[in-house]
Motif scaffolding. Structure first.
Motif, short mmCIF file in Angstrom:
data_model
loop_
_atom_site.label_atom_id
_atom_site.label_comp_id
_atom_site.label_asym_id
_atom_site.label_seq_id
_atom_site.Cartn_x
_atom_site.Cartn_y
_atom_site.Cartn_z
N VAL A 53 71.11 7.03 13.08
CA VAL A 53 71.76 5.81 13.59
C VAL A 53 70.69 4.73 13.68
CG1 VAL A 53 73.00 4.73 15.50
CG2 VAL A 53 73.48 7.11 14.87
N SER A 54 70.98 3.59 13.06
CA SER A 54 70.02 2.49 13.07
C SER A 54 69.97 1.82 14.45
CB SER A 54 70.40 1.45 12.02
OG SER A 54 69.46 0.40 11.99
N ALA A 55 68.81 1.32 14.80
CA ALA A 55 68.62 0.55 16.03
C ALA A 55 67.38 -0.32 15.86
CB ALA A 55 68.46 1.48 17.23
N HIS A 56 67.23 -1.31 16.70
CA HIS A 56 66.06 -2.18 16.62
C HIS A 56 64.82 -1.38 16.99
CE1 HIS A 56 63.35 -5.58 17.28
NE2 HIS A 56 64.23 -6.29 16.57
N PRO B 263 64.01 2.19 20.24
CA PRO B 263 64.27 3.38 19.42
C PRO B 263 65.17 4.39 20.10
CG PRO B 263 62.01 3.39 20.26
CD PRO B 263 62.57 2.04 20.56
N GLU B 264 65.22 4.37 21.44
CA GLU B 264 66.06 5.34 22.15
C GLU B 264 67.54 5.11 21.89
OE1 GLU B 264 65.75 1.72 24.75
OE2 GLU B 264 64.38 2.88 23.47
N LYS B 265 67.90 3.94 21.38
CA LYS B 265 69.30 3.64 21.08
C LYS B 265 69.70 4.10 19.67
CE LYS B 265 69.57 -0.30 24.23
NZ LYS B 265 69.84 -1.76 24.36
N ALA C 287 67.02 -0.95 7.93
CA ALA C 287 67.40 -2.37 7.88
C ALA C 287 66.19 -3.27 7.70
CB ALA C 287 68.16 -2.75 9.15
N SER C 288 65.05 -2.85 8.24
CA SER C 288 63.81 -3.61 8.12
C SER C 288 62.68 -2.73 8.60
CB SER C 288 63.87 -4.89 8.98
OG SER C 288 63.79 -4.56 10.35
N LEU C 289 61.47 -3.25 8.53
CA LEU C 289 60.33 -2.51 9.07
C LEU C 289 60.30 -2.53 10.59
CD1 LEU C 289 57.50 -3.46 6.54
CD2 LEU C 289 58.90 -1.39 6.62
N ASN C 290 61.27 -3.19 11.17
CA ASN C 290 61.40 -3.24 12.63
C ASN C 290 62.66 -2.53 13.09
OD1 ASN C 290 60.43 -6.40 11.79
ND2 ASN C 290 59.06 -5.16 13.05
#
Length: 390
Positions: free
Chosen positions: A191-194, A198-200, A242-245
């Motif tokens: 699951v992607s998250a910002h 990362p816990e999300k 989605a990105s390197l972040n």
């Protein structure tokens, strides 16, 4: 034998000239058109009875029209030289030093193609093909599609064969089989998250870590086995993010699984299932996809079992006899540790197949790939002798 060697002496200069031109062509997989043309024209120049190019770009030369049908095959495509700056001599310069020719494809397998082309010439010149039909196949796209393009060439040309000789490098030894090859993909989902939270998310790369450990341990098991055995390596890894972040939501690894005799698809599938057990992941056999030089699409389901031919088989005995005649020594027998176009012949269509080729097989795909010119000449004599003795 003396006649063969005498005729070979007369054409050595032409062989060297053709070899240099052939090695200088960057005939990467699917981009072999220039090499295809060069090979076809040389066969015509040497007086082959028939020369055709199939719908994918493989060349097939024919000599004779007898009952016994023998196919010689080696591939004209090569892998890239991405380490070109590190080579002792430029990989496509075809430089010769101390009677050794350097360059990409000198071992894998342009020297075999050259040996077959000139063996065909000698067989016709000396009338060694009485009651035989000799086919010389210079096939394409082997590097990514083991056997598939040779299989298609055989079917497209409606060939009914009695014997096949495959020209992969063998250190001038007679190959009685090869280890099989399969490729798999394993994918984990997350699951992607910002990246700041990362816990999300649910990191697909972290899920893959345990699978990688299991695969590494499997290779350690193989390392402990004696004799012919399989092997496994993770050859590439990819992640979707989605990105390197961001937390990656997908991770895929590619697995190169080499096969010993008797290892079945069912067995390897169970192995793959054990790697992903308890993890949100899936596995599948890798489907190789490409486009030929002629624009035709090519696909291959990459599970090619190992094969072998017995020492008692008639073709093996002919090869042994020919070796002893050519080199006045006991014939060395072995099995290739990699897969070859023999998957199409001995594997798919069940035609007795052996292998023989010039060059050190350990130099295939390596920096400073090279082949001794004398090995090329010896292979020409051996191929000619096999045709005579079959």
């Amino acid at each position: 034998m003396n006649n063969l060697k005498n005729e070979l002496e007369k054409i050595k200069a032409d062989i060297i000239d053709f070899t240099k031109k052939f090695i200088q062509i960057k005939s990467f997989t699917g981009k072999e058109a220039e090499a295809t043309k060069l090979v076809a024209n040389k066969m015509k120049e040497l007086g082959y009875d028939e020369v055709t190019i199939d719908s994918y770009g493989s060349v097939l030369g024919r000599i004779g029209s007898g009952k016994t049908k023998i196919l010689y095959d080696a591939h004209i495509d090569v892998v890239e030289a991405k380490d070109e700056a590190e080579w002792k001599y430029p990989p496509f310069a075809a430089e010769i030093h101390d009677n050794i020719i350097y360059g990409r494809g000198t071992v894998d397998t342009k020297s075999s193609v050259i040996s077959m082309i000139y063996a065909g010439y000698l067989v016709k010149k000396l009338n060694l093909c009485k009651d035989k039909t000799i086919y010389i196949s210079a096939s394409v796209m082997e590097e990514d599609f083991d056997g598939e393009l040779l299989y298609r060439a055989i079917k497209e040309n409606n060939l009914e064969l009695d014997y096949v000789i495959i020209g992969e490098p063998s250190n001038l030894q007679i190959a009685l089989g090869h280890r099989g090859r399969s490729m798999y993909k394993i994918t984990t989902l997350g699951v992607s998250a910002h990246g700041s939270a990362p816990e999300k998310g649910d990191n697909a790369i972290y899920k893959m870590a345990k699978i990688l450990e299991r695969i590494e341990n499997k290779q350690k098991e193989f390392d402990k086995l004696e004799g012919e055995k399989g092997s496994i390596v993770v050859s590439n890894i990819e992640a979707r993010t989605a990105s390197l972040n961001a937390v990656p939501d997908m991770c895929t690894i590619y697995i190169d699984r080499r096969l010993a005799m008797g290892e079945t698809e069912d067995k390897v599938n169970k192995e793959m299932a054990s790697f992903i057990e308890g993890i949100d992941a899936k596995y599948e056999i890798y489907i190789a996809e490409g486009v030929s030089q002629t624009g035709k699409e090519v696909t291959l389901r990459t599970f090619m079992p190992a094969w072998e031919i017995s020492k008692e088989n008639y073709l093996t005995q002919v090869a042994i006899k020919s070796y002893e005649e050519c080199f006045n020594a006991e014939a060395p027998l072995f099995k290739w540790p990699f897969s070859t176009n023999g998957f199409a012949t001995n594997g798919e269509i069940k035609v007795p197949t052996i292998g023989f080729g010039p060059g050190n097989l350990k130099l295939a795909h390596m920096k400073d790939e090279r082949c001794h010119i004398d090995d090329l000449y010896k292979t020409i004599i051996f191929y000619s002798s096999v045709a005579k003795n079959c």
